[in-house]
Motif scaffolding. Sequence first.
Motif, PDB file in Angstrom:
ATOM      1  N   LYS A  39      53.825 -35.106  15.502  1.00  0.00           N
ATOM      2  CA  LYS A  39      52.472 -35.749  15.873  1.00  0.00           C
ATOM      3  C   LYS A  39      51.184 -34.747  15.354  1.00  0.00           C
ATOM      4  O   LYS A  39      51.362 -33.725  14.950  1.00  0.00           O
ATOM      5  N   GLU A  40      50.206 -35.503  15.501  1.00  0.00           N
ATOM      6  CA  GLU A  40      49.218 -34.747  14.825  1.00  0.00           C
ATOM      7  C   GLU A  40      48.502 -33.535  15.644  1.00  0.00           C
ATOM      8  O   GLU A  40      48.225 -32.857  15.287  1.00  0.00           O
ATOM      9  N   SER A  41      48.701 -33.814  17.063  1.00  0.00           N
ATOM     10  CA  SER A  41      48.388 -32.656  17.660  1.00  0.00           C
ATOM     11  C   SER A  41      49.110 -31.340  17.569  1.00  0.00           C
ATOM     12  O   SER A  41      48.806 -30.212  17.506  1.00  0.00           O
ATOM     13  N   GLU A  42      50.751 -31.613  17.095  1.00  0.00           N
ATOM     14  CA  GLU A  42      51.488 -30.531  16.914  1.00  0.00           C
ATOM     15  C   GLU A  42      51.129 -30.100  15.421  1.00  0.00           C
ATOM     16  O   GLU A  42      51.107 -28.906  15.520  1.00  0.00           O
ATOM     17  N   CYS A  43      50.763 -30.645  14.535  1.00  0.00           N
ATOM     18  CA  CYS A  43      50.262 -30.379  13.451  1.00  0.00           C
ATOM     19  C   CYS A  43      48.779 -29.329  13.385  1.00  0.00           C
ATOM     20  O   CYS A  43      48.790 -28.425  12.848  1.00  0.00           O
ATOM     21  N   ASN A  44      48.139 -29.972  14.256  1.00  0.00           N
ATOM     22  CA  ASN A  44      46.856 -29.202  14.332  1.00  0.00           C
ATOM     23  C   ASN A  44      47.159 -27.969  15.040  1.00  0.00           C
ATOM     24  O   ASN A  44      46.391 -26.969  14.685  1.00  0.00           O
ATOM     25  N   ASP A  45      48.137 -27.773  16.004  1.00  0.00           N
ATOM     26  CA  ASP A  45      48.350 -26.812  16.680  1.00  0.00           C
ATOM     27  C   ASP A  45      48.934 -25.673  15.836  1.00  0.00           C
ATOM     28  O   ASP A  45      48.629 -24.455  15.657  1.00  0.00           O
ATOM     29  N   LYS A  78      50.660 -35.446   7.302  1.00  0.00           N
ATOM     30  CA  LYS A  78      50.112 -36.038   8.567  1.00  0.00           C
ATOM     31  C   LYS A  78      48.454 -35.789   8.759  1.00  0.00           C
ATOM     32  O   LYS A  78      47.727 -36.609   9.185  1.00  0.00           O
ATOM     33  N   LEU A  79      48.165 -34.552   8.303  1.00  0.00           N
ATOM     34  CA  LEU A  79      46.816 -34.075   8.902  1.00  0.00           C
ATOM     35  C   LEU A  79      45.783 -34.439   7.668  1.00  0.00           C
ATOM     36  O   LEU A  79      44.647 -35.040   8.065  1.00  0.00           O
ATOM     37  N   SER A 128      46.234 -39.288   5.599  1.00  0.00           N
ATOM     38  CA  SER A 128      46.498 -40.669   6.329  1.00  0.00           C
ATOM     39  C   SER A 128      45.964 -41.923   5.241  1.00  0.00           C
ATOM     40  O   SER A 128      45.972 -41.746   4.163  1.00  0.00           O
TER      41      SER A 128
END
Length: 128
Positions: free
Chosen positions: A23-29, A64-65, A68
């Motif tokens: 997930k993009e949020s996991e990648c950002n974290d 993912k980050l 796209s």
Amino acid sequence: KGSKGNEKKTKRQTLPILSARPKESECNDLLAQYQELLDSLKINGCLISNVVAAHLLPYPALSKLYFSDTQSKGPFSLKPFYDEHFPLLHRAAWASVVYQLVRILALSRVTPRFYESCVAAAMTSTTS
């Protein structure tokens, strides 16, 4: 019944970020955590200005980050470069981090005075 029990035992638990589609949020974290790690290492004296936090990410997270569907098309896309060279960049980034950790945590304890005493002790033991 027996086959269901075996399926549960053989099913591997993986971290969400290492899955094929993070997930993009996991990648950002994860990217934020790596950036915080690099910043704290720099504060403590590690020479890692050449390491980019994005290069520490696994390729699915980086893809993912940064790649796209809209970003991976066009004449100036970096996706082909990263497809070919990312394993090298990833290993080099982690090798630099690990080397600097060893330098800061272990080799910083070796002082010139300690080194001279070790050399002197080695010289006396070989001449005896």
